[in-house]
Design a protein around this motif. Sequence first.
Motif, PDB file in Angstrom:
ATOM      1  N   ARG A  50       0.833  -1.204   0.000  1.00  0.00           N
ATOM      2  CA  ARG A  50       0.000   0.000   0.000  1.00  0.00           C
ATOM      3  C   ARG A  50       0.874   1.263   0.000  1.00  0.00           C
ATOM      4  O   ARG A  50       0.560   2.246  -0.667  1.00  0.00           O
ATOM      5  N   GLN A  51       1.970   1.205   0.717  1.00  0.00           N
ATOM      6  CA  GLN A  51       2.903   2.333   0.752  1.00  0.00           C
ATOM      7  C   GLN A  51       3.383   2.654  -0.675  1.00  0.00           C
ATOM      8  O   GLN A  51       3.391   3.815  -1.096  1.00  0.00           O
ATOM      9  N   ALA A  52       3.732   1.602  -1.422  1.00  0.00           N
ATOM     10  CA  ALA A  52       4.219   1.810  -2.793  1.00  0.00           C
ATOM     11  C   ALA A  52       3.118   2.393  -3.674  1.00  0.00           C
ATOM     12  O   ALA A  52       3.362   3.296  -4.477  1.00  0.00           O
ATOM     13  N   GLN A  53       1.868   1.907  -3.507  1.00  0.00           N
ATOM     14  CA  GLN A  53       0.759   2.431  -4.319  1.00  0.00           C
ATOM     15  C   GLN A  53       0.558   3.918  -4.044  1.00  0.00           C
ATOM     16  O   GLN A  53       0.384   4.720  -4.953  1.00  0.00           O
ATOM     17  N   LEU A  54       0.561   4.282  -2.761  1.00  0.00           N
ATOM     18  CA  LEU A  54       0.320   5.681  -2.394  1.00  0.00           C
ATOM     19  C   LEU A  54       1.466   6.575  -2.869  1.00  0.00           C
ATOM     20  O   LEU A  54       1.231   7.674  -3.390  1.00  0.00           O
ATOM     21  N   GLN A  55       2.689   6.081  -2.731  1.00  0.00           N
ATOM     22  CA  GLN A  55       3.833   6.885  -3.171  1.00  0.00           C
ATOM     23  C   GLN A  55       3.739   7.144  -4.668  1.00  0.00           C
ATOM     24  O   GLN A  55       3.964   8.259  -5.133  1.00  0.00           O
ATOM     25  N   LYS A  56       3.337   6.103  -5.402  1.00  0.00           N
ATOM     26  CA  LYS A  56       3.225   6.241  -6.851  1.00  0.00           C
ATOM     27  C   LYS A  56       2.140   7.264  -7.204  1.00  0.00           C
ATOM     28  O   LYS A  56       2.316   8.115  -8.062  1.00  0.00           O
ATOM     29  N   PHE A  57       1.021   7.158  -6.506  1.00  0.00           N
ATOM     30  CA  PHE A  57      -0.073   8.084  -6.748  1.00  0.00           C
ATOM     31  C   PHE A  57       0.362   9.526  -6.470  1.00  0.00           C
ATOM     32  O   PHE A  57       0.105  10.441  -7.257  1.00  0.00           O
ATOM     33  N   LEU A  58       1.061   9.719  -5.375  1.00  0.00           N
ATOM     34  CA  LEU A  58       1.453  11.077  -4.986  1.00  0.00           C
ATOM     35  C   LEU A  58       2.546  11.657  -5.883  1.00  0.00           C
ATOM     36  O   LEU A  58       2.756  12.869  -5.910  1.00  0.00           O
ATOM     37  N   GLU A  59       3.222  10.775  -6.630  1.00  0.00           N
ATOM     38  CA  GLU A  59       4.227  11.285  -7.577  1.00  0.00           C
ATOM     39  C   GLU A  59       3.561  11.866  -8.823  1.00  0.00           C
ATOM     40  O   GLU A  59       4.197  12.561  -9.605  1.00  0.00           O
ATOM     41  N   GLY A  60       2.267  11.553  -9.026  1.00  0.00           N
ATOM     42  CA  GLY A  60       1.545  12.009 -10.230  1.00  0.00           C
ATOM     43  C   GLY A  60       1.489  13.528 -10.296  1.00  0.00           C
ATOM     44  O   GLY A  60       1.574  14.218  -9.286  1.00  0.00           O
ATOM     45  N   ASP A  61       1.294  14.051 -11.524  1.00  0.00           N
ATOM     46  CA  ASP A  61       1.309  15.495 -11.780  1.00  0.00           C
ATOM     47  C   ASP A  61       0.225  16.284 -11.095  1.00  0.00           C
ATOM     48  O   ASP A  61       0.456  17.280 -10.442  1.00  0.00           O
ATOM     49  N   SER A  62      -1.021  15.795 -11.278  1.00  0.00           N
ATOM     50  CA  SER A  62      -2.171  16.642 -10.996  1.00  0.00           C
ATOM     51  C   SER A  62      -2.728  16.444  -9.594  1.00  0.00           C
ATOM     52  O   SER A  62      -3.830  16.874  -9.311  1.00  0.00           O
ATOM     53  N   LEU A  76      -0.590   7.541   3.984  1.00  0.00           N
ATOM     54  CA  LEU A  76       0.825   7.182   3.865  1.00  0.00           C
ATOM     55  C   LEU A  76       1.558   7.413   5.188  1.00  0.00           C
ATOM     56  O   LEU A  76       2.359   6.588   5.630  1.00  0.00           O
ATOM     57  N   GLN A  77       1.224   8.519   5.806  1.00  0.00           N
ATOM     58  CA  GLN A  77       1.867   8.840   7.085  1.00  0.00           C
ATOM     59  C   GLN A  77       1.534   7.777   8.134  1.00  0.00           C
ATOM     60  O   GLN A  77       2.407   7.321   8.878  1.00  0.00           O
ATOM     61  N   ALA A  78       0.260   7.360   8.145  1.00  0.00           N
ATOM     62  CA  ALA A  78      -0.160   6.339   9.121  1.00  0.00           C
ATOM     63  C   ALA A  78       0.544   5.015   8.840  1.00  0.00           C
ATOM     64  O   ALA A  78       0.961   4.304   9.766  1.00  0.00           O
ATOM     65  N   ILE A  79       0.709   4.691   7.548  1.00  0.00           N
ATOM     66  CA  ILE A  79       1.393   3.448   7.181  1.00  0.00           C
ATOM     67  C   ILE A  79       2.855   3.504   7.613  1.00  0.00           C
ATOM     68  O   ILE A  79       3.389   2.554   8.199  1.00  0.00           O
ATOM     69  N   GLU A  80       3.478   4.643   7.333  1.00  0.00           N
ATOM     70  CA  GLU A  80       4.900   4.757   7.687  1.00  0.00           C
ATOM     71  C   GLU A  80       5.093   4.679   9.197  1.00  0.00           C
ATOM     72  O   GLU A  80       6.040   4.075   9.682  1.00  0.00           O
ATOM     73  N   GLN A  81       4.125   5.244   9.921  1.00  0.00           N
ATOM     74  CA  GLN A  81       4.192   5.167  11.380  1.00  0.00           C
ATOM     75  C   GLN A  81       4.077   3.714  11.832  1.00  0.00           C
ATOM     76  O   GLN A  81       4.818   3.248  12.697  1.00  0.00           O
ATOM     77  N   GLU A  82       3.117   2.993  11.238  1.00  0.00           N
ATOM     78  CA  GLU A  82       2.914   1.606  11.667  1.00  0.00           C
ATOM     79  C   GLU A  82       4.134   0.742  11.320  1.00  0.00           C
ATOM     80  O   GLU A  82       4.563  -0.084  12.134  1.00  0.00           O
ATOM     81  N   ILE A  83       4.705   0.982  10.129  1.00  0.00           N
ATOM     82  CA  ILE A  83       5.909   0.215   9.759  1.00  0.00           C
ATOM     83  C   ILE A  83       7.021   0.510  10.754  1.00  0.00           C
ATOM     84  O   ILE A  83       7.711  -0.390  11.244  1.00  0.00           O
ATOM     85  N   SER A  84       7.141   1.785  11.100  1.00  0.00           N
ATOM     86  CA  SER A  84       8.194   2.163  12.051  1.00  0.00           C
ATOM     87  C   SER A  84       7.924   1.553  13.433  1.00  0.00           C
ATOM     88  O   SER A  84       8.836   1.032  14.081  1.00  0.00           O
ATOM     89  N   ASP A  85       6.656   1.569  13.865  1.00  0.00           N
ATOM     90  CA  ASP A  85       6.308   0.962  15.164  1.00  0.00           C
ATOM     91  C   ASP A  85       6.615  -0.540  15.180  1.00  0.00           C
ATOM     92  O   ASP A  85       6.949  -1.112  16.215  1.00  0.00           O
ATOM     93  N   MET A  86       6.456  -1.155  14.012  1.00  0.00           N
ATOM     94  CA  MET A  86       6.743  -2.603  13.929  1.00  0.00           C
ATOM     95  C   MET A  86       8.240  -2.882  14.004  1.00  0.00           C
ATOM     96  O   MET A  86       8.650  -4.012  14.229  1.00  0.00           O
ATOM     97  N   GLY A  87       9.044  -1.863  13.749  1.00  0.00           N
ATOM     98  CA  GLY A  87      10.505  -2.063  13.759  1.00  0.00           C
ATOM     99  C   GLY A  87      11.085  -2.045  12.352  1.00  0.00           C
ATOM    100  O   GLY A  87      12.242  -2.387  12.156  1.00  0.00           O
TER     101      GLY A  87
END
Length: 299
Positions: A50-62, A76-87
């Motif tokens: 999901r992180q990769a999907q969101l990053q790709k979407f946010l790289e889009g132009d419009s 994305l922020q919530a995902i990154e937080q959860e990944i970080s919490d997991m270690g």
Amino acid sequence: MPKTRKPKRKVPVTVRKGKRSGTRTPGPSGSSKPAATRKVIRRFHILHKRQAQLQKFLEGDSVELSRQAKDAREELQAIEQEISDMGGLEAYQKMSVIGQGNDRGGGSEKVLLEFLEELGYPKDLNEGQRWRVLEVGALKPDNYASCSSWMDVTPIDLHSRHPDISEQDFLQLDEEENKEKWDVISLSLVVNFVPEPKDRGRMLQMAHAMLRPNQYLFLALPLPCILNSRYVTPEHLQGLMTTLSYTEVKKRWKEGGKMAYWLYQKTESDKDKPDSEFAPYRKKAVVRSGNRNNFSILL
Ligand SMILES: C[S@@+](CC[C@H](N)C(=O)[O-])C[C@H]1O[C@@H](n2cnc3c(N)ncnc32)[C@H](O)[C@@H]1O
């Protein structure tokens, strides 16, 4: 400009039924039972994809000012937080090492070596000949220590757990520098880790270009990737690999098992094949319905 898929999920993956978000990684005193390690590994895969999907979407132009972009950034922020919490990736790797023991009685290198032995190696090598082995997704630096008389192994990983493992993304390797360089490339539980189906296909294509003629790709996937995917069956994978000019020389999996292993030999270059041969592998097509996983590989 390539099209970017909108994040279509209404409920973010960080919101889970009846639970607070966040999967705890079993620590030294916590549980490392098979079910607990598998849970962490599965959760990590969901978040990573999901992180990769969101990053790709946010790289889009419009997308800069849109409402969807705001939601995507929050998710994305919530995902990154959860990944970080997991270690992070480190914790995932730790669970994978435990998983190797729990589920497989050791790493995949045993299977690769058995395959090679069945083919007559190293007995059939010319005097003094050494093989160059690229081990992608190496959790330990010395998986092939027993073969040091005939193998020079280069272990790489996105996150190195040891000074002898190079921290390197396979997908970022210099293709010219690696062209026809390797005798064996091992992709054990790596293709399924890569979040984008097209990057999975690119990985297999890059490996083909990097292998010396007639040499070997070792592929290992969790069995559900071929037996319980909406898009991939054993026959589909076989067709895709043939299209990429790999010939299957060894295969090992059984119904009810957890893992599937293949040894492919690089055959002629795929350059001259008509595009029609690639067409069935350019788009996802549902081959099984029901409660399935979404694993796919696209060319
Ligand atoms: C599940 S572990 C598998 C480890 C081991 N090969 C095995 O079979 O148990 C997947 C590993 O592949 C690594 N990996 C995933 N994509 C990669 C890439 N593009 N380049 C290098 N390493 C990668 C991850 O960082 C992770 O350590």
